[in-house]
Write a protein that holds these residues in place. Structure first.
Motif, PDB file in Angstrom:
ATOM      1  N   LEU A  42      33.705 -93.279 104.438  1.00 12.15           N
ATOM      2  CA  LEU A  42      33.236 -92.019 104.118  1.00 12.15           C
ATOM      3  C   LEU A  42      33.485 -91.582 102.883  1.00 12.15           C
ATOM      4  CD1 LEU A  42      32.747 -89.224 105.855  1.00 12.15           C
ATOM      5  CD2 LEU A  42      35.245 -88.730 105.391  1.00 12.15           C
ATOM      6  N   VAL A  43      32.588 -90.896 102.521  1.00 11.94           N
ATOM      7  CA  VAL A  43      32.578 -90.211 101.071  1.00 11.94           C
ATOM      8  C   VAL A  43      32.700 -88.832 101.167  1.00 11.94           C
ATOM      9  CG1 VAL A  43      30.736 -89.708  98.711  1.00 11.94           C
ATOM     10  CG2 VAL A  43      31.143 -92.078  99.508  1.00 11.94           C
ATOM     11  N   VAL A  69      29.187 -92.525 106.277  1.00 11.29           N
ATOM     12  CA  VAL A  69      29.059 -91.116 106.482  1.00 11.29           C
ATOM     13  C   VAL A  69      29.400 -90.130 105.028  1.00 11.29           C
ATOM     14  CG1 VAL A  69      29.699 -89.043 107.661  1.00 11.29           C
ATOM     15  CG2 VAL A  69      29.642 -91.054 108.989  1.00 11.29           C
ATOM     16  N   VAL A  70      28.471 -89.434 104.738  1.00 13.40           N
ATOM     17  CA  VAL A  70      29.044 -88.391 103.600  1.00 13.40           C
ATOM     18  C   VAL A  70      29.135 -87.269 104.386  1.00 13.40           C
ATOM     19  CG1 VAL A  70      28.371 -87.312 101.591  1.00 13.40           C
ATOM     20  CG2 VAL A  70      27.336 -89.712 101.994  1.00 13.40           C
ATOM     21  N   LEU A  71      30.196 -86.550 104.155  1.00  9.57           N
ATOM     22  CA  LEU A  71      30.877 -85.352 104.405  1.00  9.57           C
ATOM     23  C   LEU A  71      30.271 -84.359 103.131  1.00  9.57           C
ATOM     24  CD1 LEU A  71      32.310 -84.133 106.840  1.00  9.57           C
ATOM     25  CD2 LEU A  71      34.559 -84.346 105.637  1.00  9.57           C
ATOM     26  N   MET A  72      29.500 -83.518 103.611  1.00 13.96           N
ATOM     27  CA  MET A  72      28.701 -82.652 102.591  1.00 13.96           C
ATOM     28  C   MET A  72      29.001 -81.141 102.772  1.00 13.96           C
ATOM     29  SD  MET A  72      26.747 -82.781  99.902  1.00 13.96           S
ATOM     30  CE  MET A  72      25.883 -84.467 100.211  1.00 13.96           C
ATOM     31  N   ASP A  73      29.625 -80.570 101.445  1.00  9.36           N
ATOM     32  CA  ASP A  73      29.615 -79.163 101.648  1.00  9.36           C
ATOM     33  C   ASP A  73      28.325 -78.703 101.286  1.00  9.36           C
ATOM     34  OD1 ASP A  73      30.486 -76.602 101.559  1.00  9.36           O
ATOM     35  OD2 ASP A  73      31.450 -76.631  99.619  1.00  9.36           O
ATOM     36  N   LEU A  74      27.624 -77.379 101.583  1.00 13.77           N
ATOM     37  CA  LEU A  74      26.288 -76.916 101.265  1.00 13.77           C
ATOM     38  C   LEU A  74      26.535 -76.281  99.940  1.00 13.77           C
ATOM     39  CD1 LEU A  74      24.987 -75.406 104.544  1.00 13.77           C
ATOM     40  CD2 LEU A  74      24.478 -77.659 103.411  1.00 13.77           C
ATOM     41  N   GLN A  75      27.260 -75.377  99.577  1.00 12.55           N
ATOM     42  CA  GLN A  75      27.338 -74.821  98.520  1.00 12.55           C
ATOM     43  C   GLN A  75      28.297 -75.447  97.306  1.00 12.55           C
ATOM     44  OE1 GLN A  75      25.679 -71.871  98.500  1.00 12.55           O
ATOM     45  NE2 GLN A  75      25.425 -71.888 100.876  1.00 12.55           N
ATOM     46  N   LEU A  76      27.343 -75.896  96.535  1.00 10.89           N
ATOM     47  CA  LEU A  76      27.879 -76.816  95.263  1.00 10.89           C
ATOM     48  C   LEU A  76      27.495 -75.925  93.900  1.00 10.89           C
ATOM     49  CD1 LEU A  76      26.779 -80.248  96.677  1.00 10.89           C
ATOM     50  CD2 LEU A  76      29.023 -79.099  96.686  1.00 10.89           C
ATOM     51  N   ASP A  77      28.662 -75.797  93.387  1.00 12.78           N
ATOM     52  CA  ASP A  77      28.242 -74.991  91.997  1.00 12.78           C
ATOM     53  C   ASP A  77      27.544 -75.795  90.897  1.00 12.78           C
ATOM     54  OD1 ASP A  77      29.550 -72.919  92.816  1.00 12.78           O
ATOM     55  OD2 ASP A  77      31.696 -73.133  91.890  1.00 12.78           O
ATOM     56  N   GLY A 134      20.460 -95.919 104.813  1.00 23.66           N
ATOM     57  CA  GLY A 134      21.212 -94.992 104.060  1.00 23.66           C
ATOM     58  C   GLY A 134      22.389 -94.282 104.994  1.00 23.66           C
ATOM     59  N   PRO A 135      23.289 -93.405 104.410  1.00 25.09           N
ATOM     60  CA  PRO A 135      24.328 -92.959 105.203  1.00 25.09           C
ATOM     61  C   PRO A 135      23.915 -91.763 106.093  1.00 25.09           C
ATOM     62  CG  PRO A 135      24.537 -92.048 102.782  1.00 25.09           C
ATOM     63  CD  PRO A 135      23.680 -93.042 103.171  1.00 25.09           C
ATOM     64  N   ARG A 136      24.752 -91.587 107.124  1.00 25.74           N
ATOM     65  CA  ARG A 136      24.571 -90.430 107.820  1.00 25.74           C
ATOM     66  C   ARG A 136      25.264 -89.099 106.732  1.00 25.74           C
ATOM     67  NH1 ARG A 136      20.879 -91.618 111.979  1.00 25.74           N
ATOM     68  NH2 ARG A 136      21.678 -93.652 112.849  1.00 25.74           N
ATOM     69  N   VAL A 137      24.530 -88.000 107.015  1.00 25.97           N
ATOM     70  CA  VAL A 137      25.430 -86.859 106.647  1.00 25.97           C
ATOM     71  C   VAL A 137      25.700 -85.750 107.353  1.00 25.97           C
ATOM     72  CG1 VAL A 137      24.859 -84.818 104.873  1.00 25.97           C
ATOM     73  CG2 VAL A 137      23.714 -87.010 104.392  1.00 25.97           C
ATOM     74  N   LEU A 138      26.988 -85.642 107.264  1.00 26.19           N
ATOM     75  CA  LEU A 138      27.653 -84.609 108.091  1.00 26.19           C
ATOM     76  C   LEU A 138      28.268 -83.091 107.283  1.00 26.19           C
ATOM     77  CD1 LEU A 138      29.275 -83.633 110.863  1.00 26.19           C
ATOM     78  CD2 LEU A 138      31.031 -85.018 110.369  1.00 26.19           C
ATOM     79  N   VAL A 139      27.465 -82.203 107.531  1.00 29.40           N
ATOM     80  CA  VAL A 139      27.700 -81.054 106.986  1.00 29.40           C
ATOM     81  C   VAL A 139      29.095 -80.547 107.368  1.00 29.40           C
ATOM     82  CG1 VAL A 139      27.029 -78.632 106.387  1.00 29.40           C
ATOM     83  CG2 VAL A 139      25.414 -80.405 106.500  1.00 29.40           C
TER      84      VAL A 139
END
Length: 216
Positions: A13-14, A59-67, A86-91
């Motif tokens: 995981l990233v 998997v990449v655990l992704m935040d939506l709001q990135l400054d 490629g990786p799956r993305v989990l928001v």
């Protein structure tokens, strides 16, 4: 006597969140989960892309709001487009508006979780995402079902015209000039459009309009 089944492979995981404290908290939390290993942390969309290319996480655990720089939706689209390995993305986000959910899912996210979820639900969602299964928070699933069950909003001819101008990236003054109406009238119509589409921003209106094929 049958041998026991081998354990499932560890999910690599990233984490991608622009707040270092949040990343540290998530790393500490995930260290207690069996079968999940945090292999990298990114503070921006650009960093997430670079780490994914180098570390090959599941998997990449992704935040939506990135400054600053690339936002989470754009990063998700880049991570999930083209290469099937490629990786799956989990928001994982605090935002549950229709527009945010729609944009993330359209960008290729496998799941959409809210940061208020319990740790066990996060762990399960990560494992599900790694296996290609959709993972949605309860409130997010409810919103999607409500959207599917709701009839498409009816926009007036003028609202369709203004929506089309929005999609072209025009501001209120430019729209007023193009349609020979006042800026005040444009603002009034925009308020009605937002209400009908269940959004709060111009980008949200365009995203929902594209999803529901309201643009010519």
């Amino acid at each position: 006597m049958n041998a026991s089944a081998p354990p499932p492979p560890t999910v690599r995981l990233v984490l991608c969140d622009d707040h270092a404290v949040v990343r540290a908290g998530l790393r500490a939390l995930l260290s207690s989960a069996d079968g999940i290993e945090v292999v990298g942390e990114a503070g921006s969309g650009e960093e997430a892309l670079a780490l994914a290319a180098r570390l090959r996480p599941h998997v990449v655990l992704m935040d939506l709001q990135l400054d600053g720089g690339m936002d989470g939706v754009t990063a998700t689209r880049r991570l999930t487009s083209g290469d099937t390995t490629g990786p799956r993305v989990l928001v994982l986000t605090m935002f549950d508006t229709d527009a945010d959910i729609t944009r993330a899912i359209e960008a290729g996210a496998t799941g959409y979780l809210l940061k208020a979820e319990r740790p066990e639900e996060l762990f399960t969602a990560i494992r599900d995402a790694a296996s290609g299964r959709t993972a949605l928070s309860g409130p997010v699933a409810d919103r999607l079902l409500t959207r599917l069950r709701s009839p498409a909003p009816t926009l007036s001819t003028r609202e369709h015209e203004i929506l089309g101008q929005l999609a072209r990236g025009l501001g209120n003054r430019e729209i007023a000039r193009a349609l020979f109406i006042s800026e005040a009238t444009v603002k009034t119509h925009l308020g009605r459009i937002y209400a009908k589409l269940g959004v709060e921003t111009r980008a949200g209106a365009v995203a929902v309009a594209k999803e529901r094929r309201l643009l010519a």
